[in-house]
Design a protein around this motif. Structure first.
Motif, PDB file in Angstrom:
ATOM      1  N   ILE A   5      49.092  14.589 -37.915  1.00  0.00           N
ATOM      2  CA  ILE A   5      50.152  14.891 -36.942  1.00  0.00           C
ATOM      3  C   ILE A   5      50.385  16.400 -36.889  1.00  0.00           C
ATOM      4  CG2 ILE A   5      52.652  14.709 -36.549  1.00  0.00           C
ATOM      5  CD1 ILE A   5      52.543  11.824 -37.455  1.00  0.00           C
ATOM      6  N   GLY A  51      57.556  11.618 -35.970  1.00  0.00           N
ATOM      7  CA  GLY A  51      57.198  13.018 -36.018  1.00  0.00           C
ATOM      8  C   GLY A  51      56.841  13.287 -37.471  1.00  0.00           C
ATOM      9  N   SER A  68      48.223  15.228 -47.102  1.00  0.00           N
ATOM     10  CA  SER A  68      49.490  14.536 -47.354  1.00  0.00           C
ATOM     11  C   SER A  68      50.233  14.960 -48.621  1.00  0.00           C
ATOM     12  CB  SER A  68      49.238  13.028 -47.400  1.00  0.00           C
ATOM     13  OG  SER A  68      48.561  12.607 -46.256  1.00  0.00           O
ATOM     14  N   LYS A 117      38.949  12.316 -35.780  1.00  0.00           N
ATOM     15  CA  LYS A 117      40.065  13.228 -35.451  1.00  0.00           C
ATOM     16  C   LYS A 117      39.584  14.654 -35.218  1.00  0.00           C
ATOM     17  CE  LYS A 117      43.692  10.664 -37.867  1.00  0.00           C
ATOM     18  NZ  LYS A 117      44.615  10.702 -39.006  1.00  0.00           N
ATOM     19  N   LYS A 127      57.724  10.972 -50.253  1.00  0.00           N
ATOM     20  CA  LYS A 127      56.961  11.828 -51.174  1.00  0.00           C
ATOM     21  C   LYS A 127      57.714  13.130 -51.433  1.00  0.00           C
ATOM     22  CE  LYS A 127      54.365  14.480 -49.139  1.00  0.00           C
ATOM     23  NZ  LYS A 127      54.377  15.824 -48.565  1.00  0.00           N
ATOM     24  N   THR A 145      38.823  11.343 -41.759  1.00  0.00           N
ATOM     25  CA  THR A 145      38.468  10.438 -40.655  1.00  0.00           C
ATOM     26  C   THR A 145      37.851  11.308 -39.565  1.00  0.00           C
ATOM     27  OG1 THR A 145      40.388   9.102 -41.242  1.00  0.00           O
ATOM     28  CG2 THR A 145      39.396   8.675 -39.084  1.00  0.00           C
ATOM     29  N   ASN A 192      37.938  16.783 -41.276  1.00  0.00           N
ATOM     30  CA  ASN A 192      38.936  15.747 -41.505  1.00  0.00           C
ATOM     31  C   ASN A 192      38.246  14.533 -42.088  1.00  0.00           C
ATOM     32  OD1 ASN A 192      41.893  15.091 -40.945  1.00  0.00           O
ATOM     33  ND2 ASN A 192      40.873  13.274 -40.113  1.00  0.00           N
TER      34      ASN A 192
HETATM   35  P1  NAP Z   1      49.480  12.787 -41.403  1.00  0.00           P
HETATM   36  O1  NAP Z   1      49.582  12.732 -39.945  1.00  0.00           O
HETATM   37  O2  NAP Z   1      49.556  11.523 -42.193  1.00  0.00           O
HETATM   38  O3  NAP Z   1      48.105  13.540 -41.775  1.00  0.00           O
HETATM   39  C1  NAP Z   1      47.661  13.623 -43.096  1.00  0.00           C
HETATM   40  C2  NAP Z   1      46.316  14.330 -43.103  1.00  0.00           C
HETATM   41  O4  NAP Z   1      45.865  14.444 -44.462  1.00  0.00           O
HETATM   42  C3  NAP Z   1      45.224  13.563 -42.352  1.00  0.00           C
HETATM   43  O5  NAP Z   1      44.351  14.488 -41.755  1.00  0.00           O
HETATM   44  C4  NAP Z   1      44.536  12.807 -43.490  1.00  0.00           C
HETATM   45  O6  NAP Z   1      43.201  12.443 -43.203  1.00  0.00           O
HETATM   46  C5  NAP Z   1      44.564  13.865 -44.560  1.00  0.00           C
HETATM   47  N1  NAP Z   1      44.413  13.307 -45.908  1.00  0.00           N
HETATM   48  C6  NAP Z   1      45.315  12.580 -46.605  1.00  0.00           C
HETATM   49  N2  NAP Z   1      44.826  12.263 -47.810  1.00  0.00           N
HETATM   50  C7  NAP Z   1      43.595  12.809 -47.891  1.00  0.00           C
HETATM   51  C8  NAP Z   1      42.602  12.842 -48.903  1.00  0.00           C
HETATM   52  N3  NAP Z   1      42.799  12.240 -50.101  1.00  0.00           N
HETATM   53  N4  NAP Z   1      41.453  13.487 -48.640  1.00  0.00           N
HETATM   54  C9  NAP Z   1      41.257  14.100 -47.452  1.00  0.00           C
HETATM   55  N5  NAP Z   1      42.163  14.123 -46.449  1.00  0.00           N
HETATM   56  C10 NAP Z   1      43.322  13.476 -46.672  1.00  0.00           C
HETATM   57  O7  NAP Z   1      50.595  13.737 -42.044  1.00  0.00           O
HETATM   58  P2  NAP Z   1      51.311  15.024 -41.419  1.00  0.00           P
HETATM   59  O8  NAP Z   1      52.619  14.594 -40.843  1.00  0.00           O
HETATM   60  O9  NAP Z   1      50.344  15.779 -40.590  1.00  0.00           O
HETATM   61  O10 NAP Z   1      51.662  15.830 -42.758  1.00  0.00           O
HETATM   62  C11 NAP Z   1      50.719  16.673 -43.423  1.00  0.00           C
HETATM   63  C12 NAP Z   1      51.472  17.529 -44.437  1.00  0.00           C
HETATM   64  O11 NAP Z   1      52.456  18.325 -43.741  1.00  0.00           O
HETATM   65  C13 NAP Z   1      52.244  16.711 -45.480  1.00  0.00           C
HETATM   66  O12 NAP Z   1      52.229  17.355 -46.725  1.00  0.00           O
HETATM   67  C14 NAP Z   1      53.648  16.673 -44.907  1.00  0.00           C
HETATM   68  O13 NAP Z   1      54.623  16.479 -45.916  1.00  0.00           O
HETATM   69  C15 NAP Z   1      53.740  18.060 -44.279  1.00  0.00           C
HETATM   70  N6  NAP Z   1      54.728  18.194 -43.195  1.00  0.00           N
HETATM   71  C16 NAP Z   1      54.821  17.268 -42.202  1.00  0.00           C
HETATM   72  C17 NAP Z   1      55.776  17.446 -41.192  1.00  0.00           C
HETATM   73  C18 NAP Z   1      55.950  16.482 -40.052  1.00  0.00           C
HETATM   74  O14 NAP Z   1      56.975  16.564 -39.347  1.00  0.00           O
HETATM   75  N7  NAP Z   1      55.009  15.557 -39.797  1.00  0.00           N
HETATM   76  C19 NAP Z   1      56.609  18.571 -41.195  1.00  0.00           C
HETATM   77  C20 NAP Z   1      56.461  19.502 -42.202  1.00  0.00           C
HETATM   78  C21 NAP Z   1      55.526  19.316 -43.197  1.00  0.00           C
HETATM   79  P3  NAP Z   1      42.893  11.076 -42.399  1.00  0.00           P
HETATM   80  O15 NAP Z   1      43.023  11.439 -40.943  1.00  0.00           O
HETATM   81  O16 NAP Z   1      41.528  10.722 -42.798  1.00  0.00           O
HETATM   82  O17 NAP Z   1      43.922  10.067 -42.827  1.00  0.00           O
END
Ligand code: NAP
Length: 299
Positions: free
Chosen positions: A12, A232, A67, A37, A240, A34, A32
């Protein structure tokens, strides 16, 4: 010549952040887990790498946005991880939200290879990632922060160097204490308004511009009224972050009562299979307690 950038983690947040690096004119490699993407980024001009190690070999600066702590460890330390492709003088910028302590250890590991690390967790939601308006809190050496600035400025609007390695992650946890308590307030306020027979739209309009206004209210308030639970920021990831806050607060001996409450409320939602919904769905935990629902559409 500007530095070659690599981006790992096109979720995201990462997908929007990587698109903004391309828009800013950087040469960009992406990876990535997957693979599908990567397609939109490749269509926009990025090169797909075969592995995190391959990406690091092609890049001067590697940005990571995955993540949780074990996931950053996986992309850095596994057999085909960044650590096996990174060269002396390269920079790794970790934009994920992970453990501050583990961040310091990972920075030391990279330093042994002559590489640098910055922790640069972000705030501003999926909207901020897409629009390039994130707030970025940066930990690490001053000269590397200066070097990273064009990259960070392509993804964010407010970039603050807050201290050494791990300090960015600590400030991000402060950010999350503010976010989750705000989310709890949002849930209580809308439930109270509904119980009092108020028009939710009018109530929202009346309070949004006053002292109670907030990012969460502006962006997630309307979603709550419409019962739109698309994330979002997913409950699983919010949970977490709360785990990281509770662990650190336990170590420091400070009370984090609101975070403790929201941690358990989110846990009940995860138990109901709602971990993939947005963090504003916190109100559902209060709805179960009150045995009532906000909004118009009954579920
Ligand atoms: P997300 O949509 O679930 O995306 C997670 C990403 O990490 C995906 O590309 C996933 O790959 C990859 N991933 C997870 N585990 C992995 C592993 N073991 N090896 C390789 N790739 C892995 O999450 P997000 O919302 O973008 O969040 C990402 C980070 O930003 C997190 O730390 C979150 O706390 C932080 N964050 C998020 C927000 C928000 O509003 N969403 C705001 C601030 C900070 P796949 O596509 O293969 O699953």
């Amino acid at each position: 010549m500007s530095e070659r950038i690599g981006f790992i983690g096109l979720g995201i947040m990462g997908s929007g952040m990587a698109q903004n690096l391309l828009k800013a004119g950087f040469e960009l490699a992406v990876w990535n887990r997957t693979a599908s993407k990567m397609e939109p980024l490749v269509e926009s001009g990025a090169t797909a790498a075969d592995s995190p190690a391959d990406l690091a070999r092609r890049s001067d600066i590697t940005v990571i946005c995955v993540s949780d702590t074990p996931d950053v460890e996986a992309v850095l330390l596994s057999e085909d991880g960044v650590m096996h492709g990174v060269g002396a003088g390269d920079l790794v910028i970790d934009c994920s939200t992970i453990s501050p302590i583990r961040t310091q250890e990972l920075a030391k590991g990279l330093a042994e290879k002559g590489a640098h690390m910055l922790d640069a967790p972000v705030s501003g939601g999926s909207e901020g990632a897409a629009q390039g308006t994130l707030s970025i809190m940066v930990g690490g050496d001053e000269d590397q922060v200066a070097r990273a600035m064009p990259v960070l400025e392509a993804m964010g609007r407010s970039i603050t160097h807050v201290g050494g390695n791990g300090a960015g992650q600590m400030v991000k946890l402060v950010n999350q204490i503010l976010v989750v308590n705000g989310m709890l307030a949002l849930g209580e306020a809308f439930l109270f308004a509904q119980a009092g027979g108020l028009d939710l739209e009018k109530t929202f309009k009346a309070v949004e511009g006053g002292a109670a206004g907030s990012w969460a209210l502006t962006y997630r308030g309307p979603q709550i009224i419409e019962r739109d639970w698309r994330p979002g920021f997913m409950i699983d990831l919010q949970q977490k972050d709360l785990r990281l806050v509770l662990e650190a607060a336990d170590e420091f001996g400070v009370p984090v009562l609101g975070c403790s409450t929201t941690f358990h409320l989110y846990r009940t939602l995860q138990s109901r299979g709602l971990g993939g919904e947005g963090n504003h769905a916190l109100i559902k935990a209060l709805e179960y307690l009150a045995d009532m629902q906000v909004g118009t559409e009954a579920e």
